[in-house]
Write an enzyme that holds these catalytic residues in place. Structure first.
Site, PDB file in Angstrom:
ATOM      1  N   GLU A 146      28.382  65.570  52.465  1.00 39.17           N
ATOM      2  CA  GLU A 146      27.257  65.651  52.001  1.00 39.17           C
ATOM      3  C   GLU A 146      26.493  65.450  52.746  1.00 39.17           C
ATOM      4  O   GLU A 146      26.299  64.768  53.386  1.00 39.17           O
ATOM      5  CB  GLU A 146      27.490  65.420  50.112  1.00 39.17           C
ATOM      6  CG  GLU A 146      26.945  63.648  50.309  1.00 39.17           C
ATOM      7  CD  GLU A 146      26.925  63.529  49.063  1.00 39.17           C
ATOM      8  OE1 GLU A 146      24.808  64.103  48.932  1.00 39.17           O
ATOM      9  OE2 GLU A 146      27.209  63.259  48.055  1.00 39.17           O
TER      10      GLU A 146
ATOM     11  N   LYS B 235      28.164  54.830  40.745  1.00 41.06           N
ATOM     12  CA  LYS B 235      27.711  53.007  39.882  1.00 41.06           C
ATOM     13  C   LYS B 235      26.980  52.958  38.434  1.00 41.06           C
ATOM     14  O   LYS B 235      27.038  53.876  37.950  1.00 41.06           O
ATOM     15  CB  LYS B 235      25.590  54.037  41.232  1.00 41.06           C
ATOM     16  CG  LYS B 235      25.985  53.626  42.102  1.00 41.06           C
ATOM     17  CD  LYS B 235      24.622  53.262  42.795  1.00 41.06           C
ATOM     18  CE  LYS B 235      24.210  53.485  44.169  1.00 41.06           C
ATOM     19  NZ  LYS B 235      24.777  55.098  44.933  1.00 41.06           N
TER      20      LYS B 235
ATOM     21  N   SER C  76      25.045  64.642  35.717  1.00 40.22           N
ATOM     22  CA  SER C  76      24.659  64.914  36.252  1.00 40.22           C
ATOM     23  C   SER C  76      25.841  66.802  36.717  1.00 40.22           C
ATOM     24  O   SER C  76      26.822  66.705  36.287  1.00 40.22           O
ATOM     25  CB  SER C  76      25.770  64.175  37.561  1.00 40.22           C
ATOM     26  OG  SER C  76      25.602  64.759  38.262  1.00 40.22           O
TER      27      SER C  76
ATOM     28  N   LYS D  94      16.575  68.761  47.344  1.00 43.61           N
ATOM     29  CA  LYS D  94      17.981  68.341  47.088  1.00 43.61           C
ATOM     30  C   LYS D  94      18.347  69.344  46.308  1.00 43.61           C
ATOM     31  O   LYS D  94      18.036  69.622  44.886  1.00 43.61           O
ATOM     32  CB  LYS D  94      17.685  66.768  46.212  1.00 43.61           C
ATOM     33  CG  LYS D  94      19.392  66.585  45.321  1.00 43.61           C
ATOM     34  CD  LYS D  94      18.507  64.873  44.669  1.00 43.61           C
ATOM     35  CE  LYS D  94      19.968  65.122  43.550  1.00 43.61           C
ATOM     36  NZ  LYS D  94      19.891  63.912  42.119  1.00 43.61           N
TER      37      LYS D  94
ATOM     38  N   ASP E 236      27.661  67.085  38.736  1.00 44.33           N
ATOM     39  CA  ASP E 236      28.608  67.135  39.815  1.00 44.33           C
ATOM     40  C   ASP E 236      30.088  66.817  39.047  1.00 44.33           C
ATOM     41  O   ASP E 236      30.436  67.679  39.550  1.00 44.33           O
ATOM     42  CB  ASP E 236      28.376  65.750  40.077  1.00 44.33           C
ATOM     43  CG  ASP E 236      27.599  65.536  41.359  1.00 44.33           C
ATOM     44  OD1 ASP E 236      27.093  66.842  41.589  1.00 44.33           O
ATOM     45  OD2 ASP E 236      27.157  64.273  42.213  1.00 44.33           O
TER      46      ASP E 236
ATOM     47  N   VAL F  51      26.164  66.230  45.906  1.00 46.74           N
ATOM     48  CA  VAL F  51      28.104  66.738  45.505  1.00 46.74           C
ATOM     49  C   VAL F  51      28.268  67.643  44.839  1.00 46.74           C
ATOM     50  O   VAL F  51      29.309  69.103  45.209  1.00 46.74           O
ATOM     51  CB  VAL F  51      28.483  65.799  44.907  1.00 46.74           C
ATOM     52  CG1 VAL F  51      30.376  66.100  44.150  1.00 46.74           C
ATOM     53  CG2 VAL F  51      28.904  63.471  45.207  1.00 46.74           C
TER      54      VAL F  51
HETATM   55  N1  PSU Z   1      25.412  58.708  43.958  1.00 46.52           N
HETATM   56  C1  PSU Z   1      24.850  57.794  44.949  1.00 46.52           C
HETATM   57  N2  PSU Z   1      24.488  58.326  46.091  1.00 46.52           N
HETATM   58  C2  PSU Z   1      24.840  59.803  46.398  1.00 46.52           C
HETATM   59  C3  PSU Z   1      24.053  60.561  45.067  1.00 46.52           C
HETATM   60  C4  PSU Z   1      24.307  60.162  44.140  1.00 46.52           C
HETATM   61  O1  PSU Z   1      25.367  56.750  45.008  1.00 46.52           O
HETATM   62  O2  PSU Z   1      23.775  59.940  47.175  1.00 46.52           O
HETATM   63  C5  PSU Z   1      23.936  61.533  44.784  1.00 46.52           C
HETATM   64  C6  PSU Z   1      24.817  62.498  45.578  1.00 46.52           C
HETATM   65  O3  PSU Z   1      24.250  63.561  46.017  1.00 46.52           O
HETATM   66  C7  PSU Z   1      25.127  63.351  43.478  1.00 46.52           C
HETATM   67  C8  PSU Z   1      23.584  63.361  43.869  1.00 46.52           C
HETATM   68  O4  PSU Z   1      25.618  64.611  43.769  1.00 46.52           O
HETATM   69  O5  PSU Z   1      23.231  62.002  43.935  1.00 46.52           O
HETATM   70  C9  PSU Z   1      23.562  62.875  41.504  1.00 46.52           C
HETATM   71  O6  PSU Z   1      22.194  63.335  41.592  1.00 46.52           O
HETATM   72  P1  PSU Z   1      21.999  63.847  39.909  1.00 46.52           P
HETATM   73  O7  PSU Z   1      22.216  62.950  39.374  1.00 46.52           O
HETATM   74  O8  PSU Z   1      20.925  64.773  40.090  1.00 46.52           O
HETATM   75  O9  PSU Z   1      22.910  64.678  39.795  1.00 46.52           O
HETATM   76 MN    MN Z   2      20.886  64.757  36.189  1.00 45.68          MN
END
Ligand code: PSU
Ligand code: MN
Length: 301
Positions: free
Chosen positions: A22, A156, A137, A83, A139, A103
């Site tokens: 990614e 995390k 997310s 993003k 994801d 992701v």
């Molecule tokens: N977690 C990490 N490093 C990252 C991300 C998540 O430890 O770079 C990034 C990934 O691209 C993941 C995105 O898909 O953040 C998720 O963002 P959100 O929580 O806004 O869906």
């Molecule tokens: Mn979010």
């Protein structure tokens, strides 16, 4: 409409293992120039194991599967790269913008290109206090529906890990622990939470992917690979850094898609860059596992 780099296209056609990567981790997940150095090192690790890397991103509205080193460099330093998750894709295409794929968006493009294995650091998940904020997310939804296996180091602790596992169960996503029965917590090898299944070899993982496809069980698989022991950070240290980052996020009124990049950046600052080293180590470790899985998978075709 997707541009697939000829080396990647050739590999897919000839059943040579390919690993998707990614670009949000480059543009929004790590500071320059460590982000670019890491992305290039990850690609080199994958090549060393006989697989072809395909870093995915969007340039002027054109999705690229298999970026060149120059393009990776540009993603690492360019300001204003959006993003991009699933919902953003059509807008970024139409507006012809630069987009770093998360992701979810990377899974979509990998799948469209015919790539089955995707390596990253950590996935997005159910955020703490999601009961109020509804910050979950996308994801997780993508893992439910798109046929790509994602190799990560768990999630995390900026997230609510028990709720993230519950959500994945509801969505029917198999969560595998590589040589462990515990969900790794990104910076740490352990989380105190169990994964659904322990798997002990790339071959075993490939078999599971193969069965899922053979039986038309759509959707992704999440492979969680613990950070190497020598880089694992003690819970006490990382948890307090994360707690502080979360407090700062609230104070600064950060919301929506800015949350994850803000927290990642803040944790690096609070730990004095210590967490960044761990982040780099775990991504490289995941790249090695991903390449081996992709290789095993080609033997089943
Ligand atoms: N977690 C990490 N490093 C990252 C991300 C998540 O430890 O770079 C990034 C990934 O691209 C993941 C995105 O898909 O953040 C998720 O963002 P959100 O929580 O806004 O869906
Ligand atoms: Mn979010």
């Amino acid at each position: 409409m997707i541009y697939i780099n000829p080396e990647v296209e050739e590999a897919i056609k000839n059943n040579v293992p390919v690993v998707a990567l990614e670009s949000t981790i480059i543009s929004h997940g790590m500071p320059y120039p460590k982000n670019v150095q890491t992305a290039l090192k990850v690609e080199a690790e994958i090549r060393k194991l006989g697989a072809v890397p395909a870093t995915i991103g969007i340039i002027d509205g054109q999705p690229i599967v298999g970026m060149s080193p120059d393009q990776i460099e540009e993603f690492g330093k360019r300001q204003g790269v959006v993003k991009v998750s699933r919902r953003d894709l059509p807008v970024i295409y139409a507006k012809k913008l630069w987009g770093a794929t998360t992701v979810s968006a990377t899974m979509i493009l990998a799948h469209q290109a015919g790539i089955e294995v995707f390596v990253t650091g950590g996935i997005g998940g159910v955020h703490k206090e999601a009961q109020q904020t509804m910050d979950i997310s996308c994801d997780l939804q993508e893992l439910a529906k798109t046929d790509v296996t994602v190799v990560c180091a768990g999630a995390k602790a900026i997230l609510d890990l028990p709720l993230t596992l519950e959500y994945l169960e509801t969505m029917g996503v198999p969560v595998l622990g590589y040589q462990t029965d515990e969900l790794p917590a990104f910076y740490s090898q352990t989380s105190g939470l169990k994964v659904d299944y322990q798997v002990d070899s790339p071959e075993e993982i490939a078999q599971i992917i193969h069965e899922k496809r053979l039986n038309h069980l759509n959707g992704g698989i999440l492979v969680t690979n613990p950070i190497p022991k020598e880089y694992s950070i003690e819970h006490k240290i990382i948890d307090s850094a994360i707690a502080k980052a979360l407090t700062d996020m609230k104070k600064e009124g950060i919301k929506g898609k800015e949350c994850t990049p803000f927290l990642l950046k803040r944790v690096v600052e609070i730990t004095g860059g210590f967490s960044l080293q761990a982040n780099i180590a775990l991504v490289l470790n995941n790249a090695r596992l991903g390449a081996q899985i992709a290789k095993e998978l080609t033997k089943l075709k």
